[in-house]
Design a protein around this motif. Structure first.
Motif, short mmCIF file in Angstrom:
data_model
loop_
_atom_site.label_atom_id
_atom_site.label_comp_id
_atom_site.label_asym_id
_atom_site.label_seq_id
_atom_site.Cartn_x
_atom_site.Cartn_y
_atom_site.Cartn_z
N ARG A 495 4.90 -8.73 2.31
CA ARG A 495 4.75 -7.44 1.64
C ARG A 495 4.76 -6.29 2.63
O ARG A 495 5.11 -5.16 2.29
CB ARG A 495 3.46 -7.42 0.80
N ARG A 496 4.38 -6.54 3.88
CA ARG A 496 4.44 -5.50 4.91
C ARG A 496 5.90 -5.08 5.16
O ARG A 496 6.22 -3.89 5.22
CB ARG A 496 3.82 -6.04 6.20
N ARG A 498 8.27 -5.49 3.01
CA ARG A 498 8.74 -4.87 1.77
C ARG A 498 8.32 -3.41 1.71
O ARG A 498 9.07 -2.54 1.26
CB ARG A 498 8.21 -5.65 0.57
N GLU A 499 7.11 -3.09 2.17
CA GLU A 499 6.63 -1.71 2.17
C GLU A 499 7.46 -0.84 3.12
O GLU A 499 7.75 0.33 2.83
CB GLU A 499 5.16 -1.67 2.57
N ASP A 530 9.33 -14.49 -5.29
CA ASP A 530 8.23 -14.34 -6.24
C ASP A 530 7.33 -15.57 -6.16
O ASP A 530 7.56 -16.49 -5.36
CB ASP A 530 8.75 -14.15 -7.67
N ARG A 534 5.31 -15.00 -2.29
CA ARG A 534 4.89 -13.65 -1.96
C ARG A 534 3.84 -13.64 -0.83
O ARG A 534 3.69 -12.65 -0.14
CB ARG A 534 4.30 -12.95 -3.20
N GLN A 535 3.12 -14.74 -0.69
CA GLN A 535 2.09 -14.81 0.34
C GLN A 535 2.64 -15.30 1.67
O GLN A 535 1.90 -15.44 2.64
CB GLN A 535 0.97 -15.77 -0.13
#
Length: 605
Positions: A495-496, A498-499, A530, A534-535
């Motif tokens: 997610r980092r 992705r941000e 997904d 995601r983790q």
């Protein structure tokens, strides 16, 4: 068949005389000893054409057109206007002349002969046209000089007449172009004349539209009154002499300017003329940056139904030429915007309404007004642009190589430009009064310089040329690569990455360890996961097919062009750049390379 044996063409039975149109009549009234109102062209022919051959061709193809056997006859005190009447003494030989250049013959001698033959008025007691056959034109050519009075034809139908006397197309039906023109009525068929326009103007059923036309006409008159043209070096009382100089260019040169400037070829012609006038004003010691130049630009309104018909079917626009603008591209943009504005204001239609008002006057009044008009010019310069045949014509089996148009001078204007396209060439002819323009060659040279100045300016600012220039610099990867790059560590969650893509707009996110070694490069496609994925950490993600693995990298001293080729071979759009110790320095991407290659260099402003 010799000239002596050529049969004399019989006139058709019956009088059949006919009134000139109001506009054609106006051109006749404007005739003065120092202001002949004929126009014409020079056609250069491959090989030698004999006089007997020319007479035979004209007798078969031009003489059957009745208007060329008629002369304008004026009534007493112009009470009944001017009418076309058959010339009872018509003889083709009185309209055809034969001259030869003294050997060895050159372009300058041809221009001198053309000036000598073209300058005098046409004899008013016979049909108002002449054709001069010129021998000895280099290299081994003949030339035809055609003179036709403006009351008989405008520029477009004038070139149509030349097309009419040319040979039938090879593989045609054998009847040739003359048969097509013969089927056309020789009278003016371009729609209602000025008197018809005036009657429509006063028709109550169309009062609103006609009121708009009157407002446009009044606006046109106001523009001449409120902003009169200042006197320029080439403006003044005309003498009797004329000079004609011409030069031709590939039509593709003008067409490329049309595309680059998002304009018409006529706009490009006017921009080139503006640059030439700017140069000539500076040559004369005039303040070009403060000059105001208004041009007369004839505009044909000849529809398909009037193709091949004689007479004048035209109106005019009066643009201000931006001779005060130094930048050639800005000049073209100004001309384009000016012409679009005039067309949106229907300047051409307003001019038609003014002609209608003039034509509605009694002929005696119209004749007096035009004959007594002062020499004070209403415009600064004339410029006409005629579209000629796209394919080369032949005459007597010989190819017509070039066609150069000639425009007449008028009303205190000692400089005019005639432009015509023909068979992939564009010819520019400069007509001058030598008393007002002592060296017309300077003007013609300025036209050529203006054309290539505009072309160079467009090329120097085009993205294609900038790319070629930048590629010629042989850039290194270090010159082009993206040095400031958002990175993630192998242990960071996906997610980092992705941000970074979402918030900072990064398209590629390198995964770099604590020793600055690149493990992989992530893209947005790698992050479309997904569920439990995601983790996952960034170090666990697999690179997409659009980015090479970390073992494939570039060195800062590598050629940028070689780097692009390597990326193309591997179907990737990004490669990391590492130093000799394997440490990450930056990212080389196709997007960054394209931005660099099309950006302006420091010397391009």
């Amino acid at each position: 068949m010799s000239a002596a044996e050529l049969p004399r063409t019989e006139l058709s039975a019956g009088g059949g005389d006919e009134r000139l149109s109001e506009l054609d009549e106006a051109f006749l009234y404007l005739e003065r000893p120092n202001q002949p109102m004929h126009i014409g062209c020079i056609a250069e022919i491959e090989g030698r054409l004999t006089l007997d051959e020319l007479l035979e061709i004209l007798n078969a193809r031009l003489v059957p057109l009745r208007r060329f056997r008629q002369r304008p006859v004026r009534s007493l005190l112009h009470l009944r206007g001017v009418r076309w009447e058959d010339d009872p003494d018509f003889d083709l030989r009185r309209h055809v002349r034969h001259v030869a250049l003294p050997p060895p013959g050159d372009e300058e001698q041809l221009q001198h002969v053309v000036e000598t033959l073209f300058s005098p008025q046409l004899p008013p007691d016979r049909p108002l046209w002449e054709i001069h056959l010129v021998d000895g034109v280099p290299p081994g050519r003949s030339a035809l000089l055609c003179k036709v009075h403006h009351c008989l034809t405008d520029g477009i139908s004038g070139l149509g007449v030349l097309e009419a006397i040319a040979d039938p197309p090879r593989g045609g039906n054998g009847r040739g172009r003359a048969s097509r023109v013969e089927r056309e009525p020789v009278e003016r068929t371009g729609g209602p004349g000025p008197r018809d326009a005036l009657r429509a103007l006063l028709d109550p059923a169309s009062a609103l539209g006609r009121a708009r036309d009157v407002a446009s006409a009044l606006d046109a008159i106001a523009s001449f009154v409120q902003t009169p043209v200042p006197a320029l070096p080439w403006n003044g009382r005309l003498g009797h002499g004329r000079r004609m100089l011409w030069r031709s260019f590939p039509l593709a040169e003008l067409d490329s300017l049309r595309v680059a400037g998002d304009c018409t070829i006529n706009d490009a012609v006017l921009a080139i003329v503006s640059g030439a006038l700017r140069s000539y004003l500076r040559e004369c010691g005039a303040a070009a940056d403060e000059a105001r130049v208004r041009a007369l630009v004839p505009v044909s309104v000849r529809g398909d139904a009037a193709t091949g018909a004689l007479g004048n079917v035209l109106t005019a626009l009066f643009p201000w030429l931006p001779v005060d603008v130094a930048d050639p591209i800005e000049r073209l943009a100004r001309v384009r915007d000016e012409m679009r504005a005039l067309k949106s204001r229907e300047m051409g239609r307003a001019t038609g309404v003014l002609l209608a008002l003039l034509g509605a006057l009694p002929s005696a009044v119209e004749a007096a007004l035009l004959r007594l008009a002062p020499d004070t010019p209403l415009v600064s310069v004339g410029c006409t642009n005629v579209r000629g045949p796209r394919h080369a014509l032949e005459l007597g089996g010989r190819r017509i190589v070039e066609i150069h148009p000639v425009m007449n001078l008028f009303q205190g204007v000692g400089l005019a430009f005639a432009v015509a396209s023909y068979a992939g060439r564009m010819s520019v002819c400069v007509s001058t009064d030598p008393r007002l323009v002592p060296d017309g060659q300077v003007v013609l040279d300025a036209v050529e310089a203006s054309l290539y100045e505009l072309r160079r300016a467009h090329w120097s600012r085009s993205s294609a040329l900038r790319l070629a220039r930048r590629l010629a610099e042989q850039p290194r990867v270090a010159d082009v690569m993206q040095r400031v790059v958002a990175t993630v560590s192998p242990g960071d969650p996906l997610r980092r990455a992705r941000e970074l893509i979402r918030k900072e707009g990064a398209r590629h996110v390198p995964v770099v360890d604590d020793r600055l070694r690149v493990l992989r490069v992530l893209t947005e496609a790698d992050l479309r996961v997904d569920g439990d994925a995601r983790q996952a950490s960034c170090g666990e993600a697999e690179p997409s097919h659009g980015v090479a693995r970390a073992v494939e990298h570039l060195a800062p001293h590598d050629s940028a062009l070689d780097a692009v080729r390597r990326m193309a071979e591997r179907c990737v759009d990004a490669l990391p750049v590492l130093d000799d110790g394997g440490r990450f320095l930056g990212l080389f991407t196709q997007e960054v390379f394209l931005r660099w290659s099309t950006a302006r260099g420091p010397d391009e402003g």
